[in-house]
Design a protein around this motif. Structure first.
Motif, mmCIF file in Angstrom:
data_model
loop_
_atom_site.group_PDB
_atom_site.id
_atom_site.type_symbol
_atom_site.label_atom_id
_atom_site.label_comp_id
_atom_site.label_asym_id
_atom_site.label_seq_id
_atom_site.Cartn_x
_atom_site.Cartn_y
_atom_site.Cartn_z
ATOM 1 N N ARG A 127 0.843 -1.207 0.000
ATOM 2 C CA ARG A 127 0.000 0.000 0.000
ATOM 3 C C ARG A 127 0.873 1.249 0.000
ATOM 4 N NH1 ARG A 127 -1.705 3.704 3.698
ATOM 5 N NH2 ARG A 127 -0.703 2.595 5.390
ATOM 6 N N LEU A 128 1.852 1.318 0.895
ATOM 7 C CA LEU A 128 2.718 2.489 0.948
ATOM 8 C C LEU A 128 3.612 2.593 -0.282
ATOM 9 C CD1 LEU A 128 3.727 2.845 4.705
ATOM 10 C CD2 LEU A 128 2.115 4.226 3.380
ATOM 11 N N ARG A 129 4.017 1.470 -0.844
ATOM 12 C CA ARG A 129 4.818 1.493 -2.067
ATOM 13 C C ARG A 129 4.014 2.138 -3.195
ATOM 14 N NH1 ARG A 129 9.064 2.918 -3.569
ATOM 15 N NH2 ARG A 129 9.960 1.724 -1.899
ATOM 16 N N ARG A 130 2.716 1.791 -3.320
ATOM 17 C CA ARG A 130 1.863 2.404 -4.349
ATOM 18 C C ARG A 130 1.746 3.913 -4.124
ATOM 19 N NH1 ARG A 130 -1.030 -2.201 -3.393
ATOM 20 N NH2 ARG A 130 -2.604 -1.100 -2.163
ATOM 21 N N VAL A 131 1.607 4.322 -2.862
ATOM 22 C CA VAL A 131 1.508 5.744 -2.541
ATOM 23 C C VAL A 131 2.796 6.465 -2.947
ATOM 24 C CG1 VAL A 131 1.435 7.388 -0.616
ATOM 25 C CG2 VAL A 131 -0.233 5.514 -0.728
ATOM 26 N N VAL A 132 3.925 5.977 -2.503
ATOM 27 C CA VAL A 132 5.211 6.625 -2.809
ATOM 28 C C VAL A 132 5.426 6.672 -4.322
ATOM 29 C CG1 VAL A 132 7.725 6.421 -2.576
ATOM 30 C CG2 VAL A 132 6.247 6.115 -0.569
ATOM 31 N N ASP A 133 5.115 5.576 -5.007
ATOM 32 C CA ASP A 133 5.305 5.542 -6.458
ATOM 33 C C ASP A 133 4.384 6.522 -7.185
ATOM 34 O OD1 ASP A 133 7.258 3.614 -6.150
ATOM 35 O OD2 ASP A 133 5.965 1.939 -6.768
ATOM 36 N N ALA A 134 3.230 6.854 -6.602
ATOM 37 C CA ALA A 134 2.272 7.769 -7.234
ATOM 38 C C ALA A 134 2.626 9.237 -7.024
ATOM 39 C CB ALA A 134 0.869 7.496 -6.702
ATOM 40 N N LEU A 135 3.491 9.533 -6.074
ATOM 41 C CA LEU A 135 3.842 10.926 -5.786
ATOM 42 C C LEU A 135 4.760 11.500 -6.864
ATOM 43 C CD1 LEU A 135 4.525 10.586 -1.958
ATOM 44 C CD2 LEU A 135 2.638 11.874 -3.031
ATOM 45 N N PRO A 136 4.620 12.795 -7.172
ATOM 46 C CA PRO A 136 5.501 13.428 -8.156
ATOM 47 C C PRO A 136 6.834 13.818 -7.516
ATOM 48 C CG PRO A 136 3.912 15.029 -7.369
ATOM 49 C CD PRO A 136 3.577 13.713 -6.704
ATOM 50 N N LEU A 137 7.662 12.826 -7.285
ATOM 51 C CA LEU A 137 8.928 13.031 -6.577
ATOM 52 C C LEU A 137 10.081 13.115 -7.561
ATOM 53 C CD1 LEU A 137 8.446 10.399 -3.738
ATOM 54 C CD2 LEU A 137 7.995 12.874 -3.640
ATOM 55 N N GLU A 138 11.062 13.927 -7.189
ATOM 56 C CA GLU A 138 12.303 14.018 -7.954
ATOM 57 C C GLU A 138 13.394 14.488 -7.011
ATOM 58 O OE1 GLU A 138 12.148 18.179 -10.210
ATOM 59 O OE2 GLU A 138 10.523 16.820 -10.775
ATOM 60 N N PRO A 139 14.635 14.234 -7.359
ATOM 61 C CA PRO A 139 15.727 14.670 -6.488
ATOM 62 C C PRO A 139 15.663 16.175 -6.224
ATOM 63 C CG PRO A 139 16.543 13.150 -8.146
ATOM 64 C CD PRO A 139 15.122 13.479 -8.523
ATOM 65 N N GLY A 140 15.953 16.523 -4.974
ATOM 66 C CA GLY A 140 16.066 17.919 -4.590
ATOM 67 C C GLY A 140 14.804 18.585 -4.082
ATOM 68 N N ILE A 141 13.652 17.917 -4.153
ATOM 69 C CA ILE A 141 12.433 18.581 -3.683
ATOM 70 C C ILE A 141 12.244 18.380 -2.184
ATOM 71 C CG2 ILE A 141 11.327 18.382 -5.943
ATOM 72 C CD1 ILE A 141 9.409 16.314 -4.650
ATOM 73 N N ARG A 142 11.381 19.223 -1.630
ATOM 74 C CA ARG A 142 11.046 19.165 -0.203
ATOM 75 C C ARG A 142 9.648 18.569 -0.075
ATOM 76 N NH1 ARG A 142 13.749 21.739 3.463
ATOM 77 N NH2 ARG A 142 11.916 22.524 4.578
ATOM 78 N N VAL A 143 9.522 17.577 0.833
ATOM 79 C CA VAL A 143 8.279 16.827 0.985
ATOM 80 C C VAL A 143 7.841 16.856 2.443
ATOM 81 C CG1 VAL A 143 7.174 14.578 0.695
ATOM 82 C CG2 VAL A 143 8.918 15.324 -0.944
ATOM 83 N N LEU A 144 6.557 17.137 2.655
ATOM 84 C CA LEU A 144 5.937 17.098 3.967
ATOM 85 C C LEU A 144 5.039 15.874 4.027
ATOM 86 C CD1 LEU A 144 5.011 18.365 6.697
ATOM 87 C CD2 LEU A 144 3.331 19.679 5.368
ATOM 88 N N GLU A 145 5.347 14.962 4.940
ATOM 89 C CA GLU A 145 4.462 13.812 5.146
ATOM 90 C C GLU A 145 3.654 14.066 6.403
ATOM 91 O OE1 GLU A 145 3.999 9.017 5.606
ATOM 92 O OE2 GLU A 145 6.031 9.839 5.703
ATOM 93 N N ILE A 146 2.351 14.087 6.258
ATOM 94 C CA ILE A 146 1.432 14.358 7.355
ATOM 95 C C ILE A 146 0.976 13.030 7.940
ATOM 96 C CG2 ILE A 146 -0.758 15.446 7.968
ATOM 97 C CD1 ILE A 146 -0.190 17.073 5.202
ATOM 98 N N GLY A 147 1.134 12.878 9.249
ATOM 99 C CA GLY A 147 0.764 11.622 9.890
ATOM 100 C C GLY A 147 1.707 10.501 9.511
ATOM 101 N N GLY A 148 2.972 10.816 9.400
ATOM 102 C CA GLY A 148 3.935 9.885 8.826
ATOM 103 C C GLY A 148 4.621 8.912 9.755
ATOM 104 N N ALA A 149 4.294 8.925 11.027
ATOM 105 C CA ALA A 149 4.950 7.990 11.945
ATOM 106 C C ALA A 149 4.524 6.565 11.608
ATOM 107 C CB ALA A 149 4.594 8.328 13.388
ATOM 108 N N PRO A 150 5.411 5.603 11.676
ATOM 109 C CA PRO A 150 6.768 5.624 12.222
ATOM 110 C C PRO A 150 7.881 5.868 11.200
ATOM 111 C CG PRO A 150 6.114 3.363 11.933
ATOM 112 C CD PRO A 150 4.940 4.224 11.482
ATOM 113 N N GLY A 151 7.538 6.375 10.012
ATOM 114 C CA GLY A 151 8.573 6.824 9.097
ATOM 115 C C GLY A 151 8.898 5.931 7.915
ATOM 116 N N ALA A 152 8.160 4.862 7.697
ATOM 117 C CA ALA A 152 8.486 3.949 6.598
ATOM 118 C C ALA A 152 8.399 4.644 5.243
ATOM 119 C CB ALA A 152 7.575 2.728 6.636
ATOM 120 N N ALA A 153 7.291 5.321 4.974
ATOM 121 C CA ALA A 153 7.151 6.015 3.688
ATOM 122 C C ALA A 153 8.169 7.146 3.587
ATOM 123 C CB ALA A 153 5.730 6.543 3.517
#
Length: 163
Positions: A8-34
C-alpha cells in the motif's frame, strides 16, 4: 533500509511526483516507513519532514529514521496538522501527502478546512497536496493553487479520483 515498505505504501510513494532535490511534507507519517522511501528518492539535496500528532509516533520515527535525520535529509515535528506551523525561517515544501489521516480523509470534517489552511501555508506557491482517498491518491486543491478546484465536494473527492 531496514524494513520493507508495505505494498500500500509502495503504491503511494510511487504515485507521488517526486524528484531529487524537492522538499516533501508527510502528514501523519509515523513511524517513518514512507518517509524513508521518499528520502531515498529526493536524495541529499532534498528534504522530508514527518509531521505527526503523536509523541510516541515521533519517537518511533526518530528511531527508525536515525540515519536520515543524522544526514539532514529528514526531520520530525510533533503537532496536529490543523494547528501546526513551520519553525521560523523554514523553507516551504513542494509536495505534501497524507495516508490515513482522519482530518483529511473525512473522519473529522470539522477540522478539515483548518488543516488545509495550515498545509497551504507550509507549501510553496506551486506546492501540491495528495491524500490516500483515491487509488492510491487524490490531489486536493488548495487555495493558493493556480489550478481551480474541480467543483467536487470533499465527499465527492473521498469517493475516488476523477476519471
Amino acid at each position: 533500509m531496514g524494513e520493507r515498505l508495505s505494498a500500500r505504501l509502495r503504491r503511494v510513494v510511487d504515485a507521488l511526483p517526486l524528484e531529487p532535490g524537492i522538499r516533501v511534507l508527510e502528514i501523519g507519517g509515523a513511524p517513518g516507513a514512507a518517509a524513508r522511501a521518499v528520502a531515498e528518492i529526493v536524495g541529499e539535496s532534498g528534504h522530508v519532514l514527518v509531521l505527526d500528532r503523536s509523541a510516541k509516533g515521533i519517537a518511533l520515527t526518530e528511531t527508525h529514521c536515525a540515519d536520515e535525520i543524522e544526514r539532514g535529509v529528514l526531520s520530525v515535528l510533533c503537532a496536529e496538522v490543523e494547528s501546526f506551523a513551520l519553525p521560523p525561517g523554514s523553507e516551504r515544501f513542494d509536495v505534501a501527502f497524507a495516508c490515513r489521516v482522519g482530518v483529511l480523509d473525512g473522519r473529522h470534517p470539522d477540522r478539515y478546512e483548518a488543516a488545509l489552511a495550515r498545509i497551504a501555508e507550509a507549501l510553496s506557491p506551486q506546492g501540491r497536496l495528495f491524500v490516500d482517498t483515491g487509488d492510491p491518491l487524490d490531489e486536493v486543491p488548495l487555495a493558493h493553487s493556480r489550478a481551480r478546484p474541480s467543483g467536487r465536494s470533499q465527499r465527492d473527492r473521498l469517493a475516488g479520483p476523477v476519471t
